[in-house]
Design an enzyme around this catalytic site. Structure first.
Site, mmCIF file in Angstrom:
data_model
loop_
_atom_site.group_PDB
_atom_site.id
_atom_site.type_symbol
_atom_site.label_atom_id
_atom_site.label_comp_id
_atom_site.label_asym_id
_atom_site.label_seq_id
_atom_site.Cartn_x
_atom_site.Cartn_y
_atom_site.Cartn_z
ATOM 1 C CB SER A 71 -0.880 0.021 1.123
ATOM 2 O OG SER A 71 -0.046 0.154 2.400
ATOM 3 C CB THR A 72 0.158 4.599 -1.252
ATOM 4 O OG1 THR A 72 -0.040 4.231 -2.514
ATOM 5 C CG2 THR A 72 0.658 6.037 -1.182
ATOM 6 C CB ALA A 73 -0.703 3.963 4.126
ATOM 7 C CB THR A 74 2.864 0.185 4.195
ATOM 8 O OG1 THR A 74 1.614 -0.296 4.731
ATOM 9 C CG2 THR A 74 4.063 -0.664 4.657
ATOM 10 N N GLY A 75 4.244 2.297 2.071
ATOM 11 C CA GLY A 75 5.211 2.924 1.319
ATOM 12 C C GLY A 75 5.704 3.937 1.933
ATOM 13 C CB CYS B 12 -0.699 -3.731 -7.737
ATOM 14 S SG CYS B 12 -0.166 -4.455 -6.111
ATOM 15 C CD GLU C 237 3.726 -2.856 -7.857
ATOM 16 O OE1 GLU C 237 2.622 -2.429 -7.330
ATOM 17 O OE2 GLU C 237 3.654 -4.119 -8.220
#
Length: 474
Positions: free
Chosen positions: A228-232, A283, A249
């Site tokens: 996820s973008t949040a975890t990224g 994704c 990614e």
């Protein structure tokens, strides 16, 4: 490391990787909710030890050179192929994806294919200046120890995307699989480690605390993450202290645009799998579809006809090509987005409610027509078997909608090839497919823009991304 390729049965393989009786965390079959086995729950101290061992092994691994490392990756591919069926069955149970269709057997086969392609991809020394007075070459060296953090949707294949180029370039790898799907990844690593040198590839099965430590650990030189973008964003922050290089990614909400004049029936099958491969848990799946008003109803009808022919159920049933959601949290997200779309005027064409007769986490293929931008199902990544279909009148408006979100992993344009390519050039996404969606190739670079992350994987660019450049001048 062994020179012989072993073929293992499921019980033997599972016993090699799972925690002892009475220990670990129980992993459930995604379809039946029965226990499969017990995942080890390792600690930050275990991670520290793994990274220390990987660092000690890295110089010797790099010193073997490209030719020997590539040969060992080819042997690892042989070992995976020899155990492909047992791996596919374990993957099907743990992740939920059926054996057939573009699912479990497909994923295991892709692991071998990516290993072979990565092992055989040349990365030549580049002469950057040779003018008679100055001579300079650009080389690529190993970065060191790569920390890889994998997802639960394509747990084996995406792990190989991280592992294969890293090992090929002389790095060692410490990889943490998702807490949802650790057993299939650990089983794959065990098979590969039958042919690889000790401590070149180490799996760590732990919780989020272990993942956070992997991102910030001073012994890690490169972090690769799919999720996820949040975890990224958290990984970017965590890696600041050790200046680890990153390949991220992250989440996508891929748009597809169908141009006027396109034959709906001719593209319906490819549209369906672009959206619903792995039951939509991909994704780079097609997640919002913009269709010109002139063919809108025909596209909706053609997709509904295809959806009606696709059997869903337990992945071990050879007839099924669609499975359950992998976990309850994702099931709840999908259910909530459908209900919100219904409340906001969405027309449920197929599906629209859970299928408890199939099992706890099954949600049927759901097509939602007559929704618009601003509805949560359109604006948020659903990551499941639901596709919103949005009507548009002007191509400029469709392009603006496609570009309107802070993600840009993939997109697609459907119609006349020349016109589709002109539209594709205006879309903000790392990959734009023409008359298909979501296909990847080991020689074609892949990566996102905006909130979908940065860095490239696959092919020569993928090898460079797990390396450090070195100029030799003179």
């Amino acid at each position: 490391m062994s020179d012989s390729t072993q073929t293992l049965d499921e019980t033997t393989l599972l016993n090699r990787v799972q925690a002892p009786e009475g220990e670990g965390r129980e992993i459930l079959d995604a379809a039946t909710r029965e226990a499969i086995g017990r995942a080890p729950v390792q600690s930050v101290a275990d991670l520290d030890d793994a990274i220390a061992r990987a660092r000690a092994a890295q110089p010797g691994w790099e010193a073997r050179g490209h030719e020997e490392r590539s040969a060992l990756l080819m042997k690892a591919a042989d070992a995976l192929e020899a155990n492909a069926e047992v791996l596919a069955r374990l993957l099907s149970r743990e992740q939920g994806k059926p054996l057939n269709g573009p699912n479990a057997r497909f994923e295991v086969g892709a692991c071998s294919a990516w290993l072979r392609a990565t092992a055989s991809t040349p990365l030549e020394t580049q002469v950057v200046v040779d003018d008679g007075e100055v001579y300079a070459e650009l080389h690529y060296r190993a970065v060191g120890v790569v920390g890889a953090i994998g997802p639960w949707n394509w747990p084996m294949m995406i792990s190989i995307w991280q592992i294969a180029p890293s090992l090929r370039m002389g790095n060692t790898v410490v990889i943490k699989p998702s807490e949802h799907t650790p057993l299939s990844v650990l089983a794959m690593l065990a098979i590969m480690n039958d042919v690889l040198p000790t401590d070149v590839l180490i799996g760590i099965s732990g919780d989020r605390e272990v993942g956070a430590r992997l991102s910030s650990h001073p012994g890690i030189d490169k972090v690769m993450f799919t999720g996820s973008t949040a975890t990224g964003r958290k990984i970017i922050e965590a890696s600041a202290g050790n200046l680890a290089r990153l390949t991220l990614e992250l989440g996508g909400n891929d748009a597809g645009i169908i141009l006027p004049g396109t034959d709906p029936k001719a593209i319906a099958q490819d549209l369906f799998w672009g959206a619903f491969i792995n039951t939509g848990q991909t994704c780079a799946a097609l997640k919002r579809l913009y269709v010109h008003d002139s063919i809108y109803d025909d596209v909706v009808d053609a997709l509904a006809e295809v959806a009606a022919l696709m059997p869903m159920g337990n992945g071990l049933d050879e007839n099924n090509v669609l499975g359950p959601l992998q976990n309850k949290a994702q099931f709840d997200i999908v259910s909530g987005l459908v209900e919100d779309a219904r409340a906001n005027g969405g027309r449920i064409v197929t599906g629209g409610a859970p299928a408890p007769e199939l099992g706890e986490l099954f949600y049927p293929v759901t097509l939602v027509a007559d929704v618009t931008d601003g509805v949560a199902l359109v604006d948020e990544e659903q990551f499941g078997p639901v596709l919103p279909i949005i009507r548009y009148h002007d191509v400029d408006d469709a392009v603006a909608s496609a570009n309107g979100l802070d993600v840009g992993l993939g997109a697609s344009v459907w119609g006349d090839r020349d016109e589709a390519r002109r539209v594709a050039a205006r879309i903000q996404a790392g990959t734009v497919w023409i008359n298909s969606h979501g296909g990847v190739h080991p020689m074609i670079p892949f990566g996102g823009v905006k909130g979908s992350g940065y860095g490239l994987e696959f092919g020569v660019e993928g090898l460079k991304s797990v390396s450090v450049p070195q100029i030799i001048n003179g």
